[in-house]
Scaffold this active site. Structure first.
Site, PDB file in Angstrom:
ATOM      1  N   ASP A 130     -38.618 -21.776  64.227  1.00  0.00           N
ATOM      2  CA  ASP A 130     -37.985 -20.630  63.696  1.00  0.00           C
ATOM      3  C   ASP A 130     -38.945 -19.321  64.417  1.00  0.00           C
ATOM      4  O   ASP A 130     -39.894 -19.813  64.875  1.00  0.00           O
ATOM      5  CB  ASP A 130     -38.108 -20.461  62.070  1.00  0.00           C
ATOM      6  CG  ASP A 130     -37.369 -19.303  61.468  1.00  0.00           C
ATOM      7  OD1 ASP A 130     -36.749 -18.745  62.189  1.00  0.00           O
ATOM      8  OD2 ASP A 130     -37.964 -19.062  60.427  1.00  0.00           O
ATOM      9  N   ASP A 137     -40.052 -22.442  57.690  1.00  0.00           N
ATOM     10  CA  ASP A 137     -40.430 -22.243  56.254  1.00  0.00           C
ATOM     11  C   ASP A 137     -40.179 -23.169  55.295  1.00  0.00           C
ATOM     12  O   ASP A 137     -40.719 -23.311  54.298  1.00  0.00           O
ATOM     13  CB  ASP A 137     -40.345 -20.994  55.729  1.00  0.00           C
ATOM     14  CG  ASP A 137     -38.852 -20.631  55.445  1.00  0.00           C
ATOM     15  OD1 ASP A 137     -37.853 -21.754  55.457  1.00  0.00           O
ATOM     16  OD2 ASP A 137     -38.315 -19.590  55.393  1.00  0.00           O
ATOM     17  N   ASP A 160     -34.596 -22.846  55.885  1.00  0.00           N
ATOM     18  CA  ASP A 160     -34.085 -23.657  56.734  1.00  0.00           C
ATOM     19  C   ASP A 160     -33.948 -25.117  56.389  1.00  0.00           C
ATOM     20  O   ASP A 160     -33.978 -25.986  57.234  1.00  0.00           O
ATOM     21  CB  ASP A 160     -35.069 -23.665  57.961  1.00  0.00           C
ATOM     22  CG  ASP A 160     -34.846 -22.178  58.531  1.00  0.00           C
ATOM     23  OD1 ASP A 160     -33.868 -21.510  58.610  1.00  0.00           O
ATOM     24  OD2 ASP A 160     -35.986 -21.669  58.770  1.00  0.00           O
TER      25      ASP A 160
END
Length: 663
Positions: free
Chosen positions: A365, A557, A561
């Protein structure tokens, strides 16, 4: 800490009773909360472990001396046999007892039975010194193995020392010392310089600096301001400060980390599971081969001597003991988990060490992983038909419903939330933004996909602006947008460079706008980058990578996700001082939020796997050679002892190396 005995899949114990003894001894020196205390009897306990072997060794040395050097006339017959039996009992009786216990549990072909048969058989053919010596060396080897396991677990167990037993609380401005476990939510803790915090809480003092090494592996001081969260295990570095307890003792972040690490050894790597299955098949086969070595030659050998062939069979049994494999392999994984914990990386199981070692593509991410996740509003571009301050107040009230970093940035920019504004039908639209009604009029705040979804027309090209954009629409009309910027983490570049050096591909997936994602990716040298992705889009991208037969680690995180974390081969969370949900979701947790720890985790996995396979190769090679020599009558009990105890000790010394390595 719970003790991880070595069992097969049916729950039968295979090996390492002395490891259990050590662990059980350590429990007797812990309080109800799992705290470890100074153990003044530690040296005495170690001496007690070696005492039976010392007694046996002294008696054996005397017997060998009487047999070969002094040869007194009285040292014959039953006296000689009795002396060797006395030398055998201190080390042999516990093993024979374990053999019977294993048989009662249905585990017939244990290493305890092998050693019992081999040594009692040696007595049966009058090889008394060798019978005692084999069991003595086996017992010494078991002790060293147990101590090595204890040492390998030390890096993990030291986490238990991070919570103090007592805390000082203020009652009516009077300091009072109580047990940390008795502190209640709302109590005010007074923390002196150099003291460790016992519970999670909120800092009441204006500022305070803390050493967070217990949680993050990072010794760099972390300065906290009034109102910020401070966690159990942090050490106050300067003046006296006050902390309000916000979380119960058993629910603290450190408690959850300890629980995570305790559970880690329960999730076994495929190599461990294979060795256990192998040992259950391998050991009975060797027993039957030993019987065959003893009996079958009488059908073919002309001058068959039962004692000679029984001796060969006994050697064969000693060599066959799978201890080197069954102990050294889990020990290697213990060491890997311990080395990772020492560096602020938490593996939820040894199986994930294996997966990390084979990762081919790290998918990450952007926000909070490669960037700081601390957004700041750069500019506000609103249509002149609207009152800028009024719209910003509406946006601030709506964003107060969210915990997203963007919402925090807007709140910091606008200021206090206007309590006179009432929102109705607040709705969060995943991957788009927020929707609500104010005075009957629709308010939309989010990305430009949200504008498209509700058919709001706008006259700008979002792709032409590099920064993250937050679009605003009110009463079905496009109001304008805010630009928000995030900064790249200082070790992000090092991370990508290290991953490239390891031959690992890198991919960035983000819900942020494509221009921002591409900008960050190009700056860092990330191979592939995709922006403007909804959660389901991320899932599809990861599926595409997995379809190429690549092993994927996803870094994020661990909460927003979650679908991608579940789909990937290993999920890595930037846990830091973040949410408990993050720690619970991912397979690997990086405590200090440093992306460079991704490459370190891969390195630890590779080193651990390498050491484990070195031990497997060593054990199989030596045992195979000495088994062949033993069957052919070319090896004695002494070679058999080396093939069993010697190889086990060499494998253990190799396994504990990982705790001293630099990553």
């Amino acid at each position: 800490m719970e003790h991880q005995h070595i069992y097969d899949k049916e729950g039968k114990q295979i090996c390492c009773s002395l490891e259990d003894k050590i662990n059980n001894d350590s429990e007797h020196h812990s309080d109800d909360d799992g705290h470890k205390h100074d153990n003044s009897n530690a040296v005495k306990s170690t001496f007690q472990m070696f005492l039976p072997a010392i007694i046996s060794l002294v008696l054996l040395m005397f017997a060998i001396g009487l047999d070969n050097y002094f040869t007194p006339s009285w040292f014959t017959g039953y006296i000689r046999i009795g002396w060797y039996v006395l030398a055998y009992i201190p080390v042999g009786f516990p093993v024979i007892k374990d053999a019977f216990e294993s048989i009662k549990k249905g585990d017939i072909f244990s290493e305890f039975l092998l050693m019992s048969i081999a040594t009692i058989g040696a007595f049966a053919i009058a090889e008394f010194p060798e019978g005692v010596a084999v069991m003595l060396f086996y017992a010494i080897g078991e002790i060293f193995q147990a101590l090595a396991v204890k040492r390998a677990k030390a890096n993990i167990k030291t986490l238990l020392d991070q919570r103090p037993d007592e805390v000082t609380i203020l009652e009516n401005n009077v300091a009072k010392t109580i047990k940390a476990s008795n502190a209640k939510i709302g109590d005010i803790i007074q923390l002196k310089a150099g003291e460790k915090l016992g519970l999670d809480g909120e800092l009441l003092s204006d500022t305070a600096s803390f050493n967070t090494a217990a949680l993050t592996g990072e010794s760099k001081p972390d300065t906290k301001a009034k109102g910020e969260t401070v966690l159990a295990g942090m050490i106050n570095l300067n003046s006296v400060c006050q902390v309000k307890v916000t979380v119960a003792y058993t629910d603290s972040k450190l408690s959850k980390i300890l629980e995570l690490v305790q559970d880690a050894t329960a999730k076994k790597a495929p190599t461990e599971l294979f060795i256990r299955k192998f040992a259950k098949i391998y050991t009975p086969i060797v027993v039957f081969l030993a019987v065959a070595i003893c009996v079958v030659p009488m059908l073919f050998v002309e001058n068959y001597q039962f004692n000679d062939w029984l001796y060969r069979a006994l050697i064969f049994l000693v060599i066959s003991c799978p201890c080197a494999l069954v102990i050294s392999i889990p020990l290697g994984y213990f060491g890997g988990i311990g080395a990772a914990s020492k560096n602020g990386i938490l593996f939820k199981g040894s199986n994930y060490l294996d997966v990390m070692a084979s990762v081919q593509n790290v998918v990450m991410d952007k926000t909070g992983t490669m960037t700081e996740g601390v957004f700041k509003v750069q500019e506000v571009i609103f249509n002149s038909d609207f009152n800028k301050d009024e719209i910003l107040q509406l946006v601030n009230v709506l964003e107060s419903q969210s915990t997203h970093p963007v919402a925090t940035a807007i709140h910091q920019f606008v200021g206090n939330v206007d309590s006179t504004i009432t929102l109705k039908d607040v709705e969060e639209i995943s991957g788009h933004g927020l929707k609500a009604y104010v005075n009957g009029k629709e308010l939309l705040v989010g990305n430009f996909k949200l504008m498209d979804k509700f058919s709001i027309s706008y006259d700008i090209d979002p792709s032409s602006i590099v920064y993250t954009l937050i679009a605003v629409a009110y009463d079905k009309k496009f109001v304008g947008y805010l630009t928000i910027a995030d900064s790249i983490k200082e070790d992000a570049q090092i991370t990508i460079d290290k991953l490239k050096a390891l031959g690992v591909k890198t991919t960035m997936l983000s819900g942020d706008k494509t221009t921002v994602v591409q900008f960050v990716a190009q700056k860092l040298g990330i191979t592939n980058a995709f922006g403007d992705l909804l959660p389901e889009d991320k899932v599809n991208k990861v599926k595409e990578i997995i379809a190429k037969k690549e092993t994927v680690a996803f870094v994020g995180d661990g909460v927003n996700d979650a679908p991608v974390v579940a789909l990937s081969n290993v999920g890595i969370a930037m846990g830091g001082l973040g949410s408990d949900a993050t720690i619970e979701t991912a397979d690997v947790v990086i405590q200090d939020d440093k992306p460079s720890k991704i490459a370190m985790a891969i390195n630890i996995g590779k080193k651990t796997k390498k050491i484990v396979w070195q031990n497997i190769g060593l054990a199989f090679t030596v045992k195979a050679v000495v088994l062949i020599l033993g069957a052919g009558g070319l090896a004695t009990m002494w070679e058999a002892v080396f093939a069993d105890v010697g190889v086990a000790l060499l494998a253990i010394l190799n396994a504990v190396r990982i705790q001293r390595m630099k990553f």
